[in-house]
Design a protein around this motif. Structure first.
Motif: not given
Ligand SMILES: *Cc1c(COP(=O)(O)O)cnc(C)c1O
Length: 392
Positions: A65-67, A74-75, A92-93, A273-276
């Motif tokens: 969804v994107s950040n 992610q949470q 996140f990476t 993408y990070g944390g998708n």
């Protein structure tokens, strides 16, 4: 003509179509015992049913969804990491080298916001590896990685490994941080003794500088603790994580204390993408498994058995192997024969290891490798050694 895949790797000829636990299988059914785990990535083995379930369930619901929005997975993973580590906050990476990029930015921004913008220098060590981005190669500084790539990102000071006097002399009022792997991976499985890691922490506290640990390879249960620095009883300010945390899904993280992260306010960093949701759903499943004290005790128990068997293997093949070093299931066999020859002889005997610097072969099996597979691995490594002995 250039191959359609950019030829930056010299690859072994095997081509796998399936994985099962600690086994990799080629199309014709040939089975290899995998002691490399994709370079310490497949922490729970191949096709682990818990990870497959986490991934497929999330894949059927939502990938990305994107950040720009809340991401519950992610949470959850951030909360788990904060609960189980020194950290107060997590970014996140998708890889280790991206974690290096943020660690460097975070340390510099910390000092910038403390009205010490001249504090940009990061001390790193010979034999280290922090990935292949511009910051990563500048941090490691070896000619092999940096030559030909133009002006390097400045502000790194490279010191010999394990030389306390050189280190104390190198700290100035421009030092922002010290960055180090508690167990060097690519550098040849060189563990930093607990006393030295404690000494580093003290030195950082004395001078008020930040300690950045690169646990990309040695973290996530690899040494028998969730993170390797726990053995020394110290805590870093910033920690780089990747490899094992995704169990094979590309995922990395930077963990930090509230103080060290204080400069990283809204808009100072980002990642598409990070944390998708996909990566974090898998990361949660990995961490829920690995952070369990019983699981970690099992890693240490298996590691003890493997290490003992390796001592036996060395005694059986004194012309091939010299010694074993490392921590937990991050072990290095220092070789007398050429390490690449042993890795190749391993392929002939259907066992996979990974070469490293200093004429070492790395054993980085899945953390849940079975005792039967360990016994089989020793047999195959012994057969590989015998194959080389015949040529001596
Ligand atoms: C592998 C590794 C990296 C780089 O990770 P990538 O995911 O390849 O970018 C950085 N540091 C250490 C210690 C590593 O082992």
């Amino acid at each position: 003509m250039i191959p359609s895949v950019l030829p930056t790797y010299s690859r072994a000829p095997m081509s796998f179509v399936k994985g099962e636990g600690s086994w990799l299988i080629e199309a014709d059914g040939r089975r290899f015992l995998d002691l490399g785990a994709g370079i310490a990535v497949n922490a729970l083995g191949h096709a682990n049913p818990v990870l497959v379930a986490a991934l497929t369930e999330q894949a059927g619901a939502l990938w990305h969804v994107s950040n720009l929005y809340q991401i519950p997975q992610q949470q959850k993973l951030a909360d788990l990491l904060v609960e189980h580590t020194f950290a107060d906050t997590v970014f996140f990476t998708n890889s280790g080298t991206e974690s290096c990029e943020l660690a460097v930015k975070m340390a510099r921004k910390y000092w910038y916001d403390k009205d010490a913008p001249e504090r940009v220098e990061i001390i790193t060590f010979e034999g280290s590896f922090h990935g292949r981005s511009s910051a990563g190669i500048a941090a490691a500084g070896s000619e092999k990685m940096t030559k030909g790539f133009g002006p390097l990102l400045g502000g790194f000071k490279h010191l010999p490994w394990n030389d306390h006097d050189a280190l104390t002399a190198a700290i100035t009022d421009q030092t922002a941080a010290i960055m180090i792997e508690p167990v060097q991976g690519e550098g040849g499985i060189r563990p930093l003794p607990d006393q030295c890691l404690k000494g580093l922490r003290d030195l950082c506290d004395e001078h008020g500088i930040l300690l950045i640990l690169d646990e990309v390879q040695c973290g996530v249960g690899r040494t028998g603790k969730l993170f390797a620095h726990e053995w020394a009883g110290i805590e870093p300010d910033i920690m780089m994580v990747a490899k094992g945390i995704g169990g094979g899904f590309p995922l990395g993280a930077v963990l930090a204390t509230e103080n060290a992260a204080s400069g990283m306010t809204a808009g100072t960093h980002g990642s598409t993408y990070g944390g998708n949701p996909l990566g974090c759903a898998v990361g949660c499943a990995v961490l829920e498994t690995v952070a369990n004290p019983e699981f970690l005790a099992d890693v240490s128990r298996r590691a003890g058995g493997l290490r003992q068997s390796l001592e036996g293997l060395i005694a059986q093949h004194p012309d091939i192997f010299e010694s074993v070093r490392g921590a937990g299931l991050m072990l290095g066999l220092k070789c007398k024969a050429t390490n690449i020859d042993i890795v190749n002889a391993g392929y002939d005997n259907e066992v996979i290891t990974v070469p490293a610097a200093d004429n070492v072969i790395r054993l980085l099996p899945a953390l849940n490798i079975t005792e039967d597979d360990i016994a089989e691995a020793i047999k195959r490594l012994s057969a590989a050694a015998s194959q080389i002995e015949k040529t001596l």
